[in-house]
Scaffold this motif. Structure first.
Motif, short mmCIF file in Angstrom:
data_model
loop_
_atom_site.label_atom_id
_atom_site.label_comp_id
_atom_site.label_asym_id
_atom_site.label_seq_id
_atom_site.Cartn_x
_atom_site.Cartn_y
_atom_site.Cartn_z
N THR A 1 0.76 -10.42 3.09
CA THR A 1 0.79 -11.87 2.90
C THR A 1 1.81 -12.28 1.86
N SER A 2 1.87 -11.54 0.75
CA SER A 2 2.81 -11.88 -0.32
C SER A 2 4.26 -11.63 0.10
N PHE A 3 4.50 -10.58 0.89
CA PHE A 3 5.85 -10.34 1.38
C PHE A 3 6.31 -11.49 2.29
N GLU A 4 5.44 -11.84 3.22
CA GLU A 4 5.83 -12.87 4.19
C GLU A 4 5.94 -14.24 3.53
N GLY A 5 5.22 -14.44 2.41
CA GLY A 5 5.29 -15.71 1.71
C GLY A 5 6.34 -15.76 0.62
N GLY A 6 7.08 -14.64 0.46
CA GLY A 6 8.12 -14.60 -0.56
C GLY A 6 7.59 -14.56 -1.97
N GLU A 7 6.36 -14.05 -2.16
CA GLU A 7 5.74 -14.04 -3.48
C GLU A 7 5.33 -12.63 -3.91
N VAL B 1 7.35 -4.97 -8.98
CA VAL B 1 6.96 -3.55 -9.00
C VAL B 1 5.59 -3.42 -8.36
N ILE B 2 5.49 -2.55 -7.37
CA ILE B 2 4.31 -2.49 -6.52
C ILE B 2 3.67 -1.12 -6.57
N HIS B 3 2.41 -1.07 -6.97
CA HIS B 3 1.61 0.15 -6.99
C HIS B 3 0.87 0.25 -5.66
N ASP B 4 0.99 1.39 -4.97
CA ASP B 4 0.34 1.58 -3.67
C ASP B 4 0.18 3.07 -3.45
N ALA B 5 -0.11 3.47 -2.23
CA ALA B 5 -0.18 4.88 -1.85
C ALA B 5 0.85 5.14 -0.76
N SER B 6 1.38 6.35 -0.72
CA SER B 6 2.48 6.64 0.19
C SER B 6 2.11 6.45 1.66
N ASP B 7 0.84 6.67 2.01
CA ASP B 7 0.47 6.53 3.42
C ASP B 7 0.30 5.06 3.82
N GLY C 1 11.33 -3.73 6.26
CA GLY C 1 12.35 -4.29 5.38
C GLY C 1 11.81 -4.99 4.14
N TYR C 2 10.54 -4.75 3.82
CA TYR C 2 9.94 -5.42 2.67
C TYR C 2 10.17 -4.68 1.36
N LEU C 3 10.48 -3.39 1.42
CA LEU C 3 10.65 -2.58 0.21
C LEU C 3 12.11 -2.18 0.03
N ALA C 4 12.53 -2.08 -1.20
CA ALA C 4 13.91 -1.69 -1.51
C ALA C 4 14.09 -0.19 -1.34
#
Length: 425
Positions: free
Chosen positions: A78-84, A88-94, A103-106
């Protein structure tokens, strides 16, 4: 009049632009860091490091944002699609594949400092590599281990495995049977979500499940090496009576009361569960960590490390990576690992004496780090649907005894390949 009106309009637009530029009007950059830390020690470690960064980097301020593992995928989408999206994003590799391919991550290849690239092993970088790009920095990981009732093991006289001399899967099955009887079980398998546990442990026997052809397309196979772990679980539950069928629908935490109560001799759990055991075990309860059984490929095991990524839309990618580099300095990576009761991926951090103590069996877990590999399904497009619609119900029915191995194979392969094919046209 007209000239003054135009000038006022221009000035207003400029002020609006400056005020929306994350503090850039005063020359200071503000980065939003969304953390998924949830245990008190882990949250404290993350916040302390943010404070230390802010104290020494007045021109690049980091704002700590609390996220949740329970909702992170949908929240990020939701935040990617809303431009918000956070910078720096904490997540898990899977969880990164769809975001990386979307195309949301650098792509971090040209941004990462050499120190960080060389400190983390290639096998860990593979977990965050999708296509030709690297879309996250893997920094925390945990092996699946056996948490055992140490007193029960001593009284039984069975050979206690070590990372240097682990049990084989056949030996594990025999010992689980030997430890069972009189309403007690040698092992409790918490397999509410059976797929990742089965696939990751199957790396020890040479199992792969997913195979990429010369055309780049992935198909499912269920070979002899893939059968070893599922057969072991199935036979312990349905043939030997050494594993409780009641725990198959449980999560890991659900098995702990029975473990503390002397109902199960061993429970396969993630290494970080030690924190819950330390906090919840009755006074005097004696427990220990054992390595998971080994197969033809030794103690190899699949993992999906926690990662730090940068949003593609962030205007401050360079500063974001500098903050990640700070967070993951060896001494800081150790602090994050201790806070989460997990293992760091960095080779320098893994050398820290705090991770090699006998207390809480840190040394046993650290000895398993070299065998950790990218989870088999890490970069397979369509895996979430295959897991939810095909593999989870199939494994659940097989483990409960409702279907046999051939029906399991048919569902995983035939139904599974139909799902994956839709993502690879």
């Amino acid at each position: 009049m007209r000239t003054r009106w135009i000038l006022a309009l221009v000035m207003g637009l400029l002020l609006t632009a400056c005020s929306s530029d994350d503090g850039a009007s005063d020359g200071r950059v503000t980065l939003r860091f969304q953390s998924l830390a949830w245990q008190e020690e882990s949250v404290d470690a993350n916040k302390e490091l943010v404070e230390e960064w802010n104290a020494t980097h007045p021109d690049v301020r980091v704002e700590y944002v609390q996220g949740s593992w329970d909702s992170v995928h949908d929240q990020l989408l939701t935040s990617f699609e809303g431009g918000e999206a956070p910078d720096v994003i904490h997540d898990a590799s899977d969880d990164l594949a769809d975001f990386a391919y979307g195309g949301y991550l650098a792509d971090l290849r040209e941004l990462l400092p050499e120190r960080l690239k060389s400190d983390i092993p290639e096998r860990s970088w593979e977990t965050a590599t999708f296509g030709d790009g690297i879309y996250g920095v893997p920094f925390l990981q945990e092996p699946r281990v056996l948490i055992a009732n140490a007193e029960w093991l001593r009284e039984s006289g069975v050979r206690v495995p070590t990372p240097q001399e682990p049990w084989t899967w056949q030996e594990f099955r025999s010992i689980a049977k030997e430890l069972s009887g009189e309403g007690k079980y040698g092992v409790a398998w918490p397999l509410k979500e059976p797929v990742s546990a089965t696939l990751n442990l199957s790396l020890s026997t040479g199992g792969q499940m997913f195979h990429r052809g010369a055309d780049g397309k992935v198909t499912v196979r269920f070979d002899a090496a893939d059968e070893v772990v599922p057969r072991t679980v199935h036979d312990e539950v349905n043939t030997d009576g050494s594993a409780s069928s009641a725990t198959l629908g449980m999560g890991g935490s659900d098995t702990l009361p029975g473990f503390f109560g002397g109902k199960y001799a061993m429970v396969p759990l993630g290494f970080s569960y030690r924190q819950q055991i330390v906090q919840q075990a009755p006074k005097g309860f004696d427990w220990q960590v054992l390595p998971a059984p080994a197969g033809a490929d030794g103690l190899a095991q699949g993992v999906s490390p926690q990662t730090l990524s940068v949003a593609e839309d962030s205007p401050y990618k360079k500063e974001a990576v500098e903050f990640i580099d700070f967070l993951l300095r060896p001494e800081n990576m150790v602090r994050l690992a201790l806070g989460d009761w997990m293992l760091p991926t960095g080779t320098e951090a893994l050398k820290d004496p705090a991770l090699h103590t006998a207390k809480d069996d840190w040394a046993t877990g650290t000895a398993l780090a070299a065998g950790l590999r990218s989870a088999p399904a890490q970069s397979v497009r369509g895996y979430p649907e295959w897991k939810d619609k095909v593999a989870t119900p199939a494994f659940q029915e097989y483990y409960s005894g409702a279907i046999g191995i051939e029906e399991l194979r048919k569902r995983l392969v035939e139904d599974g390949n139909l799902v994956l094919a839709r993502y690879q046209r």
